[in-house]
Design an enzyme around this catalytic site. Structure first.
Site, mmCIF file in Angstrom:
data_model
loop_
_atom_site.group_PDB
_atom_site.id
_atom_site.type_symbol
_atom_site.label_atom_id
_atom_site.label_comp_id
_atom_site.label_asym_id
_atom_site.label_seq_id
_atom_site.Cartn_x
_atom_site.Cartn_y
_atom_site.Cartn_z
ATOM 1 N N SER A 20 75.228 -44.807 60.283
ATOM 2 C CA SER A 20 76.620 -45.203 60.049
ATOM 3 C C SER A 20 77.626 -44.109 60.372
ATOM 4 O O SER A 20 78.821 -44.392 60.475
ATOM 5 C CB SER A 20 76.803 -45.635 58.588
ATOM 6 O OG SER A 20 76.615 -44.538 57.714
ATOM 7 N N LYS B 1 80.387 -40.915 53.995
ATOM 8 C CA LYS B 1 81.413 -41.539 54.838
ATOM 9 C C LYS B 1 82.554 -40.543 55.044
ATOM 10 O O LYS B 1 82.591 -39.472 54.449
ATOM 11 C CB LYS B 1 81.967 -42.814 54.192
ATOM 12 C CG LYS B 1 80.932 -43.862 53.797
ATOM 13 C CD LYS B 1 80.253 -44.505 54.975
ATOM 14 C CE LYS B 1 79.237 -45.546 54.526
ATOM 15 N NZ LYS B 1 78.429 -46.064 55.653
#
Length: 333
Positions: A117, A187
């Site tokens: 990701s 993230k």
């Protein structure tokens, strides 16, 4: 008589037979020896050691010579025994473990990247070092930083967690291995408390009305948010909005807007900022904040203050003109 290189005396030169002394001095030394009771067989004058030993006063002050060390029962010199390495090893291991635990708790901790990701910034299997020190001093995540945070609830409920063995549990406890039991995510922070974040289809991500130039860090070929447009979202104070750099392969804040907080993450769940890719060695790199997050006007507080400042600047000339007019009227009356 031939004159040689002498010390200025005209007497005969000294010879080795009398030790380099003049004849009269040698005679006096010999008579002194007989007077003190030394015969021809004596080893030397009393008060002096025999040849090869040290004369009195030659020992350095404050130090013990080798002659002062007491011999052992077997006649050998006694020496202080050093502590065995194997006896000290448990102590060294204990100190190392305590230091590792303190570093893991208060300074830095290693985390493993479990997915794609965050490509291409981070690859699956990378090990990153996370700064855990600055949050202890009240520092909060800022826009553009890559952060590790605990699952806020519902983000990883379908993710399988492997059961670690005893060795993995111990190494993760002291920080030498990433935790295998905790469900953590990594993230990039896009917006912080007080910001308004939005992304329309075919458009860029905007923060407080400013478009982000994300081409330098998102995965090549990805769009900003075409797979999941969102917003506008007002980020509450004490929370952050996060997105993965591989936008089309990241279940980030966009996909959890139905949860409490509308997909935002509490800063209390943030473990720390990822600052360095430490493994593998051929991928050593720092994780700086992209320049687009430093553009002027991005700060929500600064953006909100601009209209007020312009209003004040425009009103000042009118106030001064009015005061001047009133003053003239009073003077004329």
């Amino acid at each position: 008589m031939a004159v040689g290189a002498r010390s200025g005396h005209d007497g005969p030169e000294d010879r080795p037979s009398n030790g380099g002394l003049p004849a009269d001095a040698a005679g006096r030394a010999e008579s002194d020896g007989r007077t003190r009771g030394h015969g021809p067989g004596d080893s030397g004058p009393r008060g002096f050691e025999s040849a090869g030993s040290k004369p009195p006063g030659s020992q350095p002050p404050g130090g013990d010579s080798a002659d002062d060390v007491s011999p052992g029962e077997d006649g050998s010199t006694a020496q202080r025994k050093q502590r065995s390495f194997w006896k000290e090893l448990p102590l060294l291991i204990g100190i190392a473990l305590i230091l590792a635990l303190l570093i893991k708790t208060f300074l830095v901790q290693a985390f493993s990247i479990p997915s794609d990701s965050m490509q291409n910034t981070l690859q699956r299997g990378d090990r990153v070092l996370v700064d855990k020190l600055t949050p202890w001093f009240g520092s909060e995540p800022e826009r553009g930083e890559v952060v590790v945070f605990h699952d806020p609830g519902g983000w990883l409920e379908d993710a399988a967690t492997p059961e670690p063995n005893a060795a993995q549990k111990f190494l993760s406890f002291i920080g030498l291995m990433p935790s295998a039991e905790e469900k953590d995510l990594i993230k990039r922070v896009i917006a912080v408390g007080g910001d308004t974040v939005e992304c329309k289809k075919n458009g860029p991500v905007t923060v407080n009305g400013k478009a982000l130039d994300d081409k330098s860090f998102i995965f090549e070929g990805n769009s900003a948010c075409d797979d999941q447009p969102f917003g506008p979202i007002h980020v509450p104070e004490g929370r952050i909005w996060v997105m993965g750099d591989h936008r089309q392969n990241s279940l980030d804040s966009r996909y959890h807007q139905e949860l409490p907080g509308q997909g935002t993450v509490s800063v209390d769940e943030v473990v720390g900022r990822a600052v360095l890719v430490a493994w593998p060695v051929n991928r050593w790199a720092t994780l700086p904040v992209p320049k687009t997050f430093d553009q002027p006007g991005l700060n929500a507080a600064a953006a909100a203050a601009v209209p007020g400042a312009l209003g004040v600047a425009g009103a000042l000339p009118l106030v001064f003109w009015r005061r001047r007019r009133l003053t003239r009227g009073r003077t004329a009356g």
